[in-house]
Design a protein around this motif. Sequence first.
Motif, mmCIF file in Angstrom:
data_model
loop_
_atom_site.group_PDB
_atom_site.id
_atom_site.type_symbol
_atom_site.label_atom_id
_atom_site.label_comp_id
_atom_site.label_asym_id
_atom_site.label_seq_id
_atom_site.Cartn_x
_atom_site.Cartn_y
_atom_site.Cartn_z
ATOM 1 N N PHE A 43 0.674 -1.183 -0.032
ATOM 2 C CA PHE A 43 0.190 0.079 0.005
ATOM 3 C C PHE A 43 0.617 1.320 -0.040
ATOM 4 O O PHE A 43 0.467 2.206 -0.658
ATOM 5 N N VAL A 44 2.035 1.099 0.740
ATOM 6 C CA VAL A 44 2.644 2.438 0.887
ATOM 7 C C VAL A 44 3.572 2.765 -0.543
ATOM 8 O O VAL A 44 3.441 3.834 -1.206
ATOM 9 N N LYS A 45 3.968 1.463 -1.262
ATOM 10 C CA LYS A 45 4.552 1.816 -2.558
ATOM 11 C C LYS A 45 3.623 2.230 -3.521
ATOM 12 O O LYS A 45 3.734 3.140 -4.487
ATOM 13 N N ASP A 46 2.535 1.503 -3.464
ATOM 14 C CA ASP A 46 1.299 2.053 -4.792
ATOM 15 C C ASP A 46 1.040 3.493 -4.313
ATOM 16 O O ASP A 46 0.908 4.338 -5.227
ATOM 17 N N SER A 47 0.916 3.848 -3.261
ATOM 18 C CA SER A 47 0.505 5.247 -2.924
ATOM 19 C C SER A 47 1.752 6.157 -3.413
ATOM 20 O O SER A 47 1.380 7.311 -3.891
ATOM 21 N N LEU A 48 2.774 5.956 -3.120
ATOM 22 C CA LEU A 48 4.179 6.872 -3.621
ATOM 23 C C LEU A 48 3.995 6.669 -4.996
ATOM 24 O O LEU A 48 4.497 7.927 -5.702
ATOM 25 N N VAL A 49 3.952 5.518 -5.826
ATOM 26 C CA VAL A 49 3.911 5.650 -7.185
ATOM 27 C C VAL A 49 2.908 6.561 -7.608
ATOM 28 O O VAL A 49 3.152 7.528 -8.660
ATOM 29 N N LYS A 50 1.516 6.414 -7.149
ATOM 30 C CA LYS A 50 0.801 7.290 -7.580
ATOM 31 C C LYS A 50 1.003 8.665 -7.606
ATOM 32 O O LYS A 50 0.708 9.663 -8.172
ATOM 33 N N SER A 51 1.476 8.993 -6.149
ATOM 34 C CA SER A 51 1.656 10.340 -6.019
ATOM 35 C C SER A 51 2.856 11.099 -6.606
ATOM 36 O O SER A 51 2.638 12.050 -7.340
ATOM 37 N N ASN A 52 4.084 10.139 -6.909
ATOM 38 C CA ASN A 52 5.089 10.638 -7.601
ATOM 39 C C ASN A 52 4.573 11.093 -9.139
ATOM 40 O O ASN A 52 5.169 12.045 -9.681
ATOM 41 N N VAL A 67 5.418 2.004 -20.285
ATOM 42 C CA VAL A 67 6.604 1.129 -20.115
ATOM 43 C C VAL A 67 6.871 0.301 -21.155
ATOM 44 O O VAL A 67 6.255 -0.374 -22.060
ATOM 45 N N TYR A 68 8.414 0.346 -21.732
ATOM 46 C CA TYR A 68 8.914 -0.067 -22.619
ATOM 47 C C TYR A 68 10.126 -1.037 -22.442
ATOM 48 O O TYR A 68 11.156 -0.651 -22.162
ATOM 49 N N GLY A 69 9.671 -2.246 -22.097
ATOM 50 C CA GLY A 69 10.793 -3.039 -21.593
ATOM 51 C C GLY A 69 11.149 -2.803 -20.029
ATOM 52 O O GLY A 69 10.169 -2.770 -19.010
ATOM 53 N N ASP A 70 12.422 -2.151 -19.807
ATOM 54 C CA ASP A 70 12.657 -2.124 -18.367
ATOM 55 C C ASP A 70 12.628 -0.289 -18.118
ATOM 56 O O ASP A 70 13.191 0.265 -17.237
ATOM 57 N N GLU A 71 12.222 0.353 -19.274
ATOM 58 C CA GLU A 71 12.168 1.645 -19.286
ATOM 59 C C GLU A 71 10.997 2.432 -18.907
ATOM 60 O O GLU A 71 9.788 1.752 -19.640
ATOM 61 N N PHE A 111 10.915 5.759 -10.085
ATOM 62 C CA PHE A 111 10.621 4.347 -9.604
ATOM 63 C C PHE A 111 12.130 4.187 -8.901
ATOM 64 O O PHE A 111 12.012 3.272 -7.983
ATOM 65 N N ASP A 112 13.263 4.458 -9.220
ATOM 66 C CA ASP A 112 14.563 4.483 -8.652
ATOM 67 C C ASP A 112 14.150 4.982 -7.241
ATOM 68 O O ASP A 112 14.837 4.418 -6.354
ATOM 69 N N ILE A 155 11.654 5.686 -5.529
ATOM 70 C CA ILE A 155 10.586 4.931 -4.743
ATOM 71 C C ILE A 155 11.207 3.649 -4.324
ATOM 72 O O ILE A 155 11.003 3.003 -3.077
ATOM 73 N N ASN A 156 11.975 2.745 -5.230
ATOM 74 C CA ASN A 156 12.489 1.565 -4.729
ATOM 75 C C ASN A 156 13.627 1.681 -3.531
ATOM 76 O O ASN A 156 13.541 0.955 -2.888
ATOM 77 N N ALA A 157 14.463 2.856 -3.865
ATOM 78 C CA ALA A 157 15.442 3.308 -2.859
ATOM 79 C C ALA A 157 14.700 3.354 -1.256
ATOM 80 O O ALA A 157 15.084 2.986 -0.404
ATOM 81 N N PHE A 158 13.572 4.172 -1.490
ATOM 82 C CA PHE A 158 12.886 4.368 -0.377
ATOM 83 C C PHE A 158 12.256 3.284 0.270
ATOM 84 O O PHE A 158 12.305 2.884 1.481
ATOM 85 N N MET A 159 11.878 2.325 -0.489
ATOM 86 C CA MET A 159 11.093 1.062 0.015
ATOM 87 C C MET A 159 12.123 0.449 0.536
ATOM 88 O O MET A 159 11.948 -0.720 1.514
ATOM 89 N N ASP A 160 13.182 0.048 0.016
ATOM 90 C CA ASP A 160 14.393 -0.585 0.434
ATOM 91 C C ASP A 160 14.634 -0.121 1.966
ATOM 92 O O ASP A 160 14.897 -0.866 2.960
ATOM 93 N N LYS A 161 14.736 1.267 2.138
ATOM 94 C CA LYS A 161 15.093 1.902 3.380
ATOM 95 C C LYS A 161 13.890 1.344 4.498
ATOM 96 O O LYS A 161 13.973 0.859 5.515
ATOM 97 N N LEU A 162 12.592 1.773 3.958
ATOM 98 C CA LEU A 162 11.458 1.239 4.561
ATOM 99 C C LEU A 162 11.307 -0.361 5.043
ATOM 100 O O LEU A 162 11.045 -0.653 6.181
#
Length: 446
Positions: free
Chosen positions: A7-16, A107-111, A140-141, A143-150
């Motif tokens: 839920f935190v990640k989904d909320s951050l993605v939508k917001s950012n 999204v195109y592949g990893d981009e 997303f980079d 967000i992923n860094a934040f989620m790792d810390k979280l």
Amino acid sequence: MLLTTFFVKDSLVKSNVSEAQSNLLNYNSIIANQVAPFISNIDNEYTFKYVDDIIKQNSLEYGARTLVLTTGNQVIVDSYDLLRATSIDNRETDAASTGNDISNIYVYGDEYLLYAAVPIIDRDDIVGVIFTSMEANYIFDDINAFMDKLFIIFSMAILVSIFISMLFADIISKPIERLTVSVKTITQGKYDTKVEIHGNDEIGELGKAFNIMTTKLYQVEERRKKFVSNVSHELRTPMTSMKIVSDTLLSAPNWDEGIYREFMVDINSEIDRLNKIIDSLLYLVRVEKDELELDLSMTYVNYLLEWVIKTLNPIALKKDIQLTLTANNKIQIQLDQEKMQQCLLNIIGNSVKYTPDEGKVWVELEENRDHIIIKVNDTGIGIPEKDLPFIFDRFYRVDEARARKTGGTGLGLSIAQQIIQLHQGTISVTSELGVGTQVAITLPKK
């Protein structure tokens, strides 16, 4: 934790993403406003050069690729100079050419790519479209860094929670285990058991309540043992006396009739005493089992006291004791007359019994707004201070030898206290050795 993380990640993605889209649309709007006056003259070499410089400079600063298109989706300017004079047909340019601001992420592949398009409006006419695309991996980079810390924080929090839970579980379980052991010990009849629990929390309060309970159980058990011992002794005494007398009668074939009669009188006296003890015990049992009901009626307490004094007066006269009643008013309350007579006979009778010859016993009847007070005073031998807390206990005697001589069962005051308590009243005793005793009975008027 996984659900929370999702839920935190989904909320951050939508917001950012929403914030990035809004920023890109603002960027497009600014460029559209800058180039709008020049689109109609874009075929002019200098005009084209000016618009091209604006597009490339802003694209470089923003890190995006920007295109200027006609309303027919023909590319006029490309910040990368690759698509000029070609056509682009997509959702964004179609929407912008009809006057709508629009932005989407793909999204195109990893981009991840962010597209945005806004109309170029000059004097209320749509004269072209600004279309921008930019790489959106940074969203997303971050967000992923934040989620790792979280995740690390959550993991540490879980580990700390587990440690604290185990610590508190041990802190809580140890006292409960001690309490359980103590309970098992009590079931074995060891009522003096105590549990050592410290602190002022719920467990501490439970431990204190448990220790109070065991203390009371111990006291009850001690009283029970003492009661059984006393009952056995009290019942054995008249039985022993009768056994001795009967054995004496049987030891010789012929006895003088006078001696025989004297022995039979002794046996009869012991039988009466035995019956008296048994009746008193049965009465107490009925009281404690709540089987005794009060037969209340409106009673003049003055007349009740006069009857008791009249009944005891012959005994008092034999000892030359002055037995008197002082009552200024006639007082009428609800009483069980028969039981209260028994109570007063016991209390006033004791005063007469333990007052030396030529002494005084006087009864006072008083009242206040809510209660009546009966005070029984005497100039008797008094009661030692150490014995006062126990005088209402069954079979308790201040002086065993004197009690045997006066013929008491040791149950009279206990019965009197029970009767008074049944009437919602209280009884108290004050005494001074060698001076006298006062017994105060307080009864409610209603």
